[in-house]
Every structure is written in C-alpha cells, then in structure tokens.
Write a protein that holds these residues in place. Structure first.
Motif, mmCIF file in Angstrom:
data_model
loop_
_atom_site.group_PDB
_atom_site.id
_atom_site.type_symbol
_atom_site.label_atom_id
_atom_site.label_comp_id
_atom_site.label_asym_id
_atom_site.label_seq_id
_atom_site.Cartn_x
_atom_site.Cartn_y
_atom_site.Cartn_z
ATOM 1 N N GLN A 120 0.857 3.334 -3.572
ATOM 2 C CA GLN A 120 0.064 4.529 -3.235
ATOM 3 C C GLN A 120 0.165 5.630 -3.927
ATOM 4 N N ASN A 121 -0.660 6.202 -4.729
ATOM 5 C CA ASN A 121 -0.589 7.259 -5.826
ATOM 6 C C ASN A 121 0.219 6.811 -7.551
ATOM 7 N N ALA B 122 0.977 -0.980 -0.011
ATOM 8 C CA ALA B 122 -0.076 -0.384 0.156
ATOM 9 C C ALA B 122 0.628 0.954 0.158
ATOM 10 N N GLU B 123 1.764 1.104 0.374
ATOM 11 C CA GLU B 123 3.092 2.639 0.520
ATOM 12 C C GLU B 123 3.487 2.401 -0.441
#
Length: 521
Positions: free
Chosen positions: A515-516, A511-512
C-alpha cells in the motif's frame, strides 16, 4: 571597397519584420550576431536567441528574440555589432569564425589598432587568432588589464591560462577542435546550487548494504535495457547484461579512441554487417522515402574527413577541460557533442548515453558503485529528449549542402566541421540535470523501498507456509499483475494447493505491504 563597406553599413541600419524565417515581435533593427549574419550573408546555424533594437524604451524578451531600446543601438559597423554581441549575447564561436573568414585581416587589425587597450577588442583579437589559427600583423599588447575571453557571468568557463600577447585569460572550456558553450540560466544555476551529488550520498546512506547492492544491479540492467529501447531495439538478454556490465565500469578507464572502439564492439555484438570504427562515408539520422529510397534526414552527421580532428577535440575536452566544469554540464557537452558528430556507423546513441555515465562516475558525482539509470529517465521523457536533440539538429540541417549517394546515404558537399565543434549546449544541460535529479530523488529510493517491501512479503509468506523461493516469486508476480489478487486461473492451476484461507492471508499481506508503495516496473 568603399561601396561594399557602405552597403554593409546600410544593411546594419535596416528595419526588418522577419529574419531568416524568424518573425520579430515588432519591426526592429537587427543587432549583434543577427546583424552580422545578415550583413555578411553568413551560412551558419542561428543562435537560440537573437537581438534587435526596437522603438520602445523597454527591454523585453519574446519567443526567440531580445528586443533592446534605442539607447542600446550599436554603431552601424562590424566593430559596433561585435562589441554588442560580446557585451549582451556572449560567445557564439561558429558565427565568429565564419565572420572572421568573411572579412579581411586588415579590417580586424584596424579595429584593434584603433582601440588597443579595449577589453572587447583584445578579446576579438585573441578569438580571431585562436579560431583561425593564424596571427594578425600586430605587435604584442603592452598595456591593459587581463580580461577573460568568456564572460563567466554569461557562460560557463574554466579558470583559464593567460595569453601575454593579447593580455587576456583564455578560459574557453575546450580546444579549437571542440568547444561547445553553455549559458548561465536560472534553471542551471538552481540545479548546480542544489548539490545533487550530496543528495545522492544522503539517499544511499539510508539504504542497507544488501539492499543497495541489489538496487544497483537492478538499475544497471534497467539502464542497459532502456538504452536499447530508445534506439527501438530489443536484443537478447545476454547482450543487455553485457552492456550493463560495461556501464557499471564507466569512468574507470581514460577515454580515447581505442576505448570507444572497444565499447562499440560490446554494444553492437554481431558486427558482420557493420563497418566498425570511424565512418569512412557520410551518415544521417532519419528515414528513406518510400519508393525512391532517397534519404530523408532529420540530422546529418559530421563529414568523415572531419572525424579524426573532432574526436581528438572531444577526448582532449574530457581529459583537460571537463574536470573544471560542473560534472553534469561536462557530461552533457561531451555526450551530446558525440551524438551530433555521430562518428560510427552504428552504436552512437548508446555510446552517447554511456558518456554521461563516464563523466559522472569519473568525477565521483554518483556514489561509489552506483550508476544512475539515466537512460531509463530519458526513455520516460523520450519526446522531450527528441526535442532537445532537434533544438540544434533542425537549425543545423538548413546549412548543410548534401546529395544522395548510390547507397542512398547523404554525402555532404560543404565545410560543416565547425558546426559540430561549436554549439550551444544549454538546452542539453537543462534536460540532463532534470533526468539526473529524477534518478536521485525518485528512481534510487523507489527501487530500494520496493526491494525492502519484497523482502518483507517473502518473510511473511515463508513464516506462514512452506514454499520455494521460485514459487514465492511467481506468486508475487501474479499478485502484482492482477492488482494484489490471485486470478481464477492462478488459483486453479499454479496455486491450486492453496486453501481459501491461505489465499486470503497472502492477499491481505500483499495489500498491507505494498500500500502506497512506489510503482516499479
């Protein structure tokens, strides 16, 4: 003769509301090409934009029409409307050739003799002899400043060579056998000024050598797969990879018929049921009627007897003219010209897109070793792509006389060669520029960024738990498919050995890291 001339002049003065199924914004008098097509009953695809003289004292554009004011009214004659066309509408070589074939040489000679120093009449003189391949009974011009055949403020042209007979510069971007033209639009001007080639170099300069090499490999494969997908095909992986390797070598060899035949063999693979090489029969793009199997063409290909000359014209364009044009403009002219001609029984669409790579790579437009995934961009814009192809195909179809053959093919009955030699490639250039811009500003950095994130994810997993590369790849795919979470099935089967804490660590890092991130298929 007087009666026929008078009849033509009357047709030049008629007010109309509809012209060949195109409705005018107001009742007006046709001008330029529309007037000449109407007066001489020319069977030729209509230009994208037509002109007429309205009642208002304001020039305006609406739909497919430019409406000019009464003060722009040309003389009601062939000369008046030809001069209007050259002055306001640019060159339409297909219309001009059909017109020159419809009038007597004496009519053109009279125009030139009356105004021998006029820049417009000398341009018409050159175009008559160039298009028809025969000289008028006129002595060489002795006076008059040299003038360009193509008005470079209206359409893209090359530097050109002088013709002392007419005292003009022939700056047409092609030969009599193949010479599509492109108008200077605000959209194209902005693209050219944006210098996408330099932007591509800057993007590549920010990517490490290792990441760039892997990015290029991915994009090549993606482009090859997309090119087949556009044709509705899903070939085996080895054929996709083979075609990808061919795309990667685009621009390294000069273009000739042998090279195109070599590429056709690569793209087709199994040729047992395909006649390779230039078609010896007609061809069309479309479906067959249910039951009767009669052809339902959306596009009809060039006649087989016209193919040798058309192909020579295309090859000459690539060798001698494309280098003087903007690279994307040249690529669009060559590639879309090829697909309209449709010289082969099969493989035309993929070769058409290969020619885009050929020109861009040959001109050094894309950074060394980098192939823009143009086919992938086209696939994402497939509806727009079809509309661009139809922008000419639909207009062309109305002027092709054909009959079905016993094999349910389309046999062309009239002379259509000029319709493939001379067409307006402006929409095709605008479309291709949009695709190239997307690959530079989005696809290339997106894939490089994605690979860097993948490397970081792999490094973190390896530092936390000992796991083979193949398992990390599988782990990543499961996470990607399930929005960053391992499914219950994955945790119970493939990754049952992971503890709850390890799963939590992996999911949080995924997720980290992503992300984006750009979405990558």
């Amino acid at each position: 003769m007087f009666f026929m001339k008078n009849k033509k002049n009357n047709r030049f003065s008629e007010e109309v509301s509809i012209f060949q199924e195109r409705r005018l914004p107001e009742k007006a008098i046709l001008a330029g090409y529309s007037a000449l097509i109407n007066a001489y009953d020319l069977a030729v695809p209509l230009p994208h934009k037509l002109s007429a003289i309205g009642a208002r004292h304001k020039i305006y554009e609406e739909d497919d029409w430019y409406i000019y004011t009464p003060r722009h009214m040309p003389e009601a004659s062939i000369e008046g409307h030809l001069v209007f066309a050259l002055k306001y509408e640019g060159l339409d070589l297909a219309v001009l050739k059909r017109l020159f074939e419809a009038v007597t040489p004496e009519e053109i000679e009279h125009i030139i003799k009356t105004k021998p120093t006029s820049s417009y009449t000398r341009r018409l003189w050159f175009l008559y002899e160039w298009l028809l391949g025969r000289e008028l009974d006129l002595p060489d011009a002795k006076t008059g400043s040299y003038i360009d055949i193509v008005d470079s403020k209206q359409q893209w042209a090359i530097h050109g060579i002088t013709s002392t007979r007419h005292r003009v510069r022939n700056n047409l971007p092609g030969t009599r056998a193949f010479c599509p033209l492109v108008f200077r639009t605000k959209t194209i001007e902005q693209y050219v000024a944006s210098n996408l080639a330099e932007r591509a170099q800057e993007v590549v300069g920010r990517i490490s050598a290792d990441i760039l090499a892997r990015t290029v490999a991915f994009l090549l494969l993606k482009d090859s797969k997309s090119s087949y997908a556009i044709e509705g095909e899903a070939p085996p992986q080895n054929r996709i990879q083979r075609w990808g390797r061919a795309i990667g070598e685009a621009g390294r060899r000069p273009l000739d018929l042998d090279e195109l035949l070599r590429l056709q063999r690569i793209v087709i693979g199994d040729s047992r049921f395909i006649t390779m090489g230039l078609r010896t029969e007609g061809g069309f793009v479309g479906e067959h009627e249910f039951g009767t199997r009669l052809p339902l063409p959306e596009h009809i290909s060039a006649r087989p007897e016209d193919l040798p000359d058309l192909m020579r014209g295309m090859i000459d364009f690539d060798r001698y003219y494309a280098g003087e044009l903007d690279a994307v403009i040249a690529a669009a002219i060559l590639a879309f010209g090829f697909v309209y001609i449709h010289p082969f029984e099969d493989g035309n669409g993929r070769l058409h897109r290969y020619l885009i790579h050929h020109v861009l790579a040959q001109r050094g437009f894309n950074p060394a070793g980098v192939i823009f995934p143009v086919s992938a961009s086209i696939l994402e814009r497939i509806d727009e792509y079809r509309l661009v192809l139809e922008s000419y195909s639909k207009r062309l179809l109305s002027f092709i006389e054909w009959e079905p053959t016993k094999k349910m093919n389309a046999h062309v009955l009239n002379d259509t060669g000029d319709f493939y030699r001379y067409f307006d490639a402006t929409p095709h250039v605008e479309f291709l520029y949009a695709c190239v811009e997307k690959t530079i500003d989005f696809d290339l950095p997106r894939e490089a960024d994605f690979l860097k994130r993948c490397d970081l994810f792999k490094t973190r997993v390896e530092s936390f738990i000992e796991m083979p590369d193949s398992m990390i790849d599988l782990l990543f795919n499961f996470l990607k498919q399930n929005n960053g979470h391992l499914s219950k099935r994955a945790k119970e089967k493939e990754f049952a050995a992971l503890t709850a804490g390890e799963v939590d660590y992996i999911e949080k890092n995924y997720a980290e890291i992503f992300q984006n991130a750009y979405e990558v298929c």
